[in-house]
Design a protein around this motif. Structure first.
Motif, PDB file in Angstrom:
ATOM      1  N   GLY A  48       0.781  -1.219   0.000  1.00  0.00           N
ATOM      2  CA  GLY A  48       0.000   0.000   0.000  1.00  0.00           C
ATOM      3  C   GLY A  48       0.813   1.270   0.000  1.00  0.00           C
ATOM      4  O   GLY A  48       0.258   2.366   0.044  1.00  0.00           O
ATOM      5  N   ALA A  49       2.146   1.168  -0.056  1.00  0.00           N
ATOM      6  CA  ALA A  49       3.010   2.347   0.035  1.00  0.00           C
ATOM      7  C   ALA A  49       3.574   2.759  -1.318  1.00  0.00           C
ATOM      8  O   ALA A  49       4.328   3.721  -1.395  1.00  0.00           O
ATOM      9  N   GLY A  50       3.188   2.055  -2.381  1.00  0.00           N
ATOM     10  CA  GLY A  50       3.793   2.316  -3.691  1.00  0.00           C
ATOM     11  C   GLY A  50       3.592   3.726  -4.179  1.00  0.00           C
ATOM     12  O   GLY A  50       4.539   4.387  -4.641  1.00  0.00           O
ATOM     13  N   VAL A  51       2.360   4.230  -4.101  1.00  0.00           N
ATOM     14  CA  VAL A  51       2.077   5.580  -4.579  1.00  0.00           C
ATOM     15  C   VAL A  51       2.827   6.614  -3.747  1.00  0.00           C
ATOM     16  O   VAL A  51       3.336   7.611  -4.269  1.00  0.00           O
ATOM     17  N   LEU A  52       2.926   6.368  -2.451  1.00  0.00           N
ATOM     18  CA  LEU A  52       3.640   7.292  -1.575  1.00  0.00           C
ATOM     19  C   LEU A  52       5.125   7.343  -1.929  1.00  0.00           C
ATOM     20  O   LEU A  52       5.729   8.423  -1.987  1.00  0.00           O
ATOM     21  N   VAL A  53       5.721   6.184  -2.175  1.00  0.00           N
ATOM     22  CA  VAL A  53       7.129   6.146  -2.561  1.00  0.00           C
ATOM     23  C   VAL A  53       7.316   6.831  -3.914  1.00  0.00           C
ATOM     24  O   VAL A  53       8.281   7.578  -4.123  1.00  0.00           O
ATOM     25  N   LEU A  54       6.381   6.609  -4.835  1.00  0.00           N
ATOM     26  CA  LEU A  54       6.461   7.258  -6.139  1.00  0.00           C
ATOM     27  C   LEU A  54       6.407   8.775  -5.989  1.00  0.00           C
ATOM     28  O   LEU A  54       7.172   9.503  -6.623  1.00  0.00           O
ATOM     29  N   LEU A  55       5.510   9.269  -5.137  1.00  0.00           N
ATOM     30  CA  LEU A  55       5.429  10.709  -4.891  1.00  0.00           C
ATOM     31  C   LEU A  55       6.736  11.227  -4.302  1.00  0.00           C
ATOM     32  O   LEU A  55       7.208  12.315  -4.672  1.00  0.00           O
ATOM     33  N   ALA A  56       7.337  10.454  -3.404  1.00  0.00           N
ATOM     34  CA  ALA A  56       8.611  10.858  -2.811  1.00  0.00           C
ATOM     35  C   ALA A  56       9.697  10.936  -3.873  1.00  0.00           C
ATOM     36  O   ALA A  56      10.517  11.867  -3.881  1.00  0.00           O
ATOM     37  N   LEU A  57       9.727   9.965  -4.793  1.00  0.00           N
ATOM     38  CA  LEU A  57      10.712   9.979  -5.867  1.00  0.00           C
ATOM     39  C   LEU A  57      10.517  11.196  -6.765  1.00  0.00           C
ATOM     40  O   LEU A  57      11.491  11.838  -7.188  1.00  0.00           O
ATOM     41  N   VAL A  58       9.259  11.505  -7.082  1.00  0.00           N
ATOM     42  CA  VAL A  58       8.957  12.647  -7.952  1.00  0.00           C
ATOM     43  C   VAL A  58       9.427  13.949  -7.312  1.00  0.00           C
ATOM     44  O   VAL A  58      10.136  14.755  -7.932  1.00  0.00           O
ATOM     45  N   LEU A  59       9.027  14.187  -6.062  1.00  0.00           N
ATOM     46  CA  LEU A  59       9.377  15.443  -5.400  1.00  0.00           C
ATOM     47  C   LEU A  59      10.882  15.552  -5.164  1.00  0.00           C
ATOM     48  O   LEU A  59      11.469  16.632  -5.326  1.00  0.00           O
ATOM     49  N   THR A  60      11.515  14.442  -4.804  1.00  0.00           N
ATOM     50  CA  THR A  60      12.963  14.473  -4.601  1.00  0.00           C
ATOM     51  C   THR A  60      13.679  14.757  -5.914  1.00  0.00           C
ATOM     52  O   THR A  60      14.639  15.528  -5.956  1.00  0.00           O
ATOM     53  N   GLY A  61      13.222  14.140  -6.998  1.00  0.00           N
ATOM     54  CA  GLY A  61      13.808  14.409  -8.306  1.00  0.00           C
ATOM     55  C   GLY A  61      13.749  15.887  -8.665  1.00  0.00           C
ATOM     56  O   GLY A  61      14.707  16.458  -9.190  1.00  0.00           O
ATOM     57  N   LEU A  62      12.634  16.526  -8.367  1.00  0.00           N
ATOM     58  CA  LEU A  62      12.490  17.958  -8.669  1.00  0.00           C
ATOM     59  C   LEU A  62      13.501  18.811  -7.907  1.00  0.00           C
ATOM     60  O   LEU A  62      13.903  19.873  -8.380  1.00  0.00           O
ATOM     61  N   THR A  63      13.913  18.361  -6.728  1.00  0.00           N
ATOM     62  CA  THR A  63      14.801  19.172  -5.884  1.00  0.00           C
ATOM     63  C   THR A  63      16.291  18.957  -6.147  1.00  0.00           C
ATOM     64  O   THR A  63      17.116  19.745  -5.671  1.00  0.00           O
ATOM     65  N   MET A  64      16.670  17.922  -6.882  1.00  0.00           N
ATOM     66  CA  MET A  64      18.052  17.453  -6.862  1.00  0.00           C
ATOM     67  C   MET A  64      19.079  18.430  -7.430  1.00  0.00           C
ATOM     68  O   MET A  64      20.269  18.322  -7.134  1.00  0.00           O
ATOM     69  N   ARG A  65      18.650  19.393  -8.255  1.00  0.00           N
ATOM     70  CA  ARG A  65      19.607  20.345  -8.843  1.00  0.00           C
ATOM     71  C   ARG A  65      19.248  21.803  -8.587  1.00  0.00           C
ATOM     72  O   ARG A  65      19.919  22.696  -9.114  1.00  0.00           O
ATOM     73  N   VAL A  66      18.196  22.059  -7.807  1.00  0.00           N
ATOM     74  CA  VAL A  66      17.792  23.464  -7.627  1.00  0.00           C
ATOM     75  C   VAL A  66      18.863  24.274  -6.896  1.00  0.00           C
ATOM     76  O   VAL A  66      19.026  25.467  -7.144  1.00  0.00           O
ATOM     77  N   ALA A  67      19.605  23.637  -5.996  1.00  0.00           N
ATOM     78  CA  ALA A  67      20.667  24.357  -5.278  1.00  0.00           C
ATOM     79  C   ALA A  67      21.807  24.745  -6.203  1.00  0.00           C
ATOM     80  O   ALA A  67      22.564  25.668  -5.908  1.00  0.00           O
ATOM     81  N   VAL A  68      21.927  24.055  -7.343  1.00  0.00           N
ATOM     82  CA  VAL A  68      23.011  24.307  -8.293  1.00  0.00           C
ATOM     83  C   VAL A  68      22.609  25.376  -9.301  1.00  0.00           C
ATOM     84  O   VAL A  68      23.254  26.418  -9.435  1.00  0.00           O
ATOM     85  N   THR A  69      21.518  25.132 -10.025  1.00  0.00           N
ATOM     86  CA  THR A  69      21.168  26.012 -11.140  1.00  0.00           C
ATOM     87  C   THR A  69      20.599  27.343 -10.682  1.00  0.00           C
ATOM     88  O   THR A  69      20.657  28.322 -11.427  1.00  0.00           O
ATOM     89  N   SER A  70      20.053  27.413  -9.479  1.00  0.00           N
ATOM     90  CA  SER A  70      19.565  28.706  -8.987  1.00  0.00           C
ATOM     91  C   SER A  70      20.724  29.668  -8.757  1.00  0.00           C
ATOM     92  O   SER A  70      20.612  30.879  -9.008  1.00  0.00           O
TER      93      SER A  70
END
Length: 362
Positions: free
Chosen positions: A16-38
């Motif tokens: 029952g945690a698949g969608v939650l893990v997927l959401l975590a992967l999506v949001l983490t992916g969005l953050t992975m380079r913001v500290a660099v390119t900003s």
């Protein structure tokens, strides 16, 4: 596999945690380079605001490579000690604090120190995302890698494109840099319910594979060189391509658009390549590297007339990045091997990549 199909497959997981893990992967992916390119987007304003030289500013642009290489090699040991989910959640929390705090400090060296904290989320996620995909979705490595690498590309492009407008709207470059702390804070939330997946240290200890063991394998060095060569080219592209076209008498605005086009291509490429990689990798490696080679030859012999075509081919060639991340999961039989292989290939790879802009400059 389409995005809805992935969601449907994940939603059917028995825990029952698949969608939650997927959401975590999506949001983490969005953050992975913001500290660099900003930072890159606001570098001139940052220099004037902190009263620093261009040489010191160059140090700031080198920090991501140092952080990604240094923290990356430590990630498997830290994950073994604290748990993969706890480590990612903790690193995102540290990144949130670093992003917010560095935007408020008056001195450049304190800004640099806090930037290392701001980069922690991306540095740890670089290594652990392939591992988490392997652990939670071992039969869907291609589609799930496509999900988070596409989000990484979207986050990278978005931070580069909207940091300046946000700063102008707020009247401060500090707000333009600090606002990304909101995104990393939100990314922590879906990881919190997954912390129960982390098992006690003693139970996992026999399965741990030291990163140094990978240094004795041909696969480890092949993926490290593959990852390093692509990242080398990416840092050169973002650091020097606009300057190159301007020296060929291309207007500054058009030179910027050419590099933005090159960067933006990583979004559709990241959607496609991991799914294709499941069917075979050798043809993809040959095709993507050929695109990059033709792109460089074109820039050498017809830099202005074929500029958009060369950036198109170069952007397609950058698909080696999601291909390598997919291969880390596909070429490792067990989760501990995935973690060690990811740490070794990316740490060595980022050390190689860091020499790119320097060598081109020399």
């Amino acid at each position: 596999m389409s995005r809805p199909a992935v969601l449907e497959r994940v939603a059917g997981r028995q825990d029952g945690a698949g969608v939650l893990v997927l959401l975590a992967l999506v949001l983490t992916g969005l953050t992975m380079r913001v500290a660099v390119t900003s930072v890159g987007a606001e570098l001139d304003e940052l220099r004037h605001g902190l009263h620093t030289s261009s040489g010191v500013a160059g140090v700031l642009t080198t920090l991501p490579v140092i952080a990604f290489a240094g923290m990356g090699v430590l990630a498997p040991a830290l994950a073994h000690r604290f748990g993969e989910h706890r480590l990612v959640a903790g690193a995102l929390g540290v990144a949130t604090a670093g992003l917010a705090a560095r935007a408020a400090v008056p001195g450049v060296w304190l800004f640099a120190l806090l930037s290392l904290l701001a980069l922690a989320g991306g540095a740890i996620a670089n290594v652990l995302m392939p591992t988490l995909v392997k652990r939670h979705f071992p039969d869907r490595i291609g589609p799930l890698t496509a999900v988070y690498t596409t989000c990484l590309a979207i986050g990278t492009t978005t931070a580069a494109g909207v940091t300046v407008p946000i700063a102008h709207a707020a009247g401060s470059w500090r707000f333009g840099l600090g606002c990304w702390a909101i995104l990393t804070a939100v990314a922590v939330l879906p990881w919190l319910p997954t912390l129960r997946h982390d098992r006690p240290v003693a139970e996992d200890r026999p399965d741990r594979l030291p990163v140094g063991r990978i240094a004795g394998t041909r696969l480890g060095w092949a993926l490290a060189l593959m990852f390093g060569a692509q990242s080398f080219q990416a840092y050169v592209a973002f650091g020097w391509f606009a300057n190159f076209f301007r020296h060929q008498h291309v207007p500054a605005a058009q030179a910027g658009l050419l590099v933005a086009f090159y960067s933006g291509l990583s979004i559709p490429i990241s959607m496609v390549i991991p799914a294709l990689a499941v069917r075979g990798q050798r043809g993809l490696v040959a095709g993507l590297t050929s695109c990059s080679a033709i792109s460089y030859l074109g820039m050498l012999f017809a830099p202005v007339g074929g500029a958009w075509l060369w950036m198109l081919l170069g952007g397609i060639g950058s698909g080696i990045f999601p291909l390598t991340l997919t291969m880390i999961g596909l070429r490792s039989a067990r989760v501990p091997v995935t973690a060690a292989l990811s740490a070794f290939s990316q740490s060595v790879g980022y050390l190689i990549a860091g020499t790119g802009p320097l060598l081109v400059g020399l």
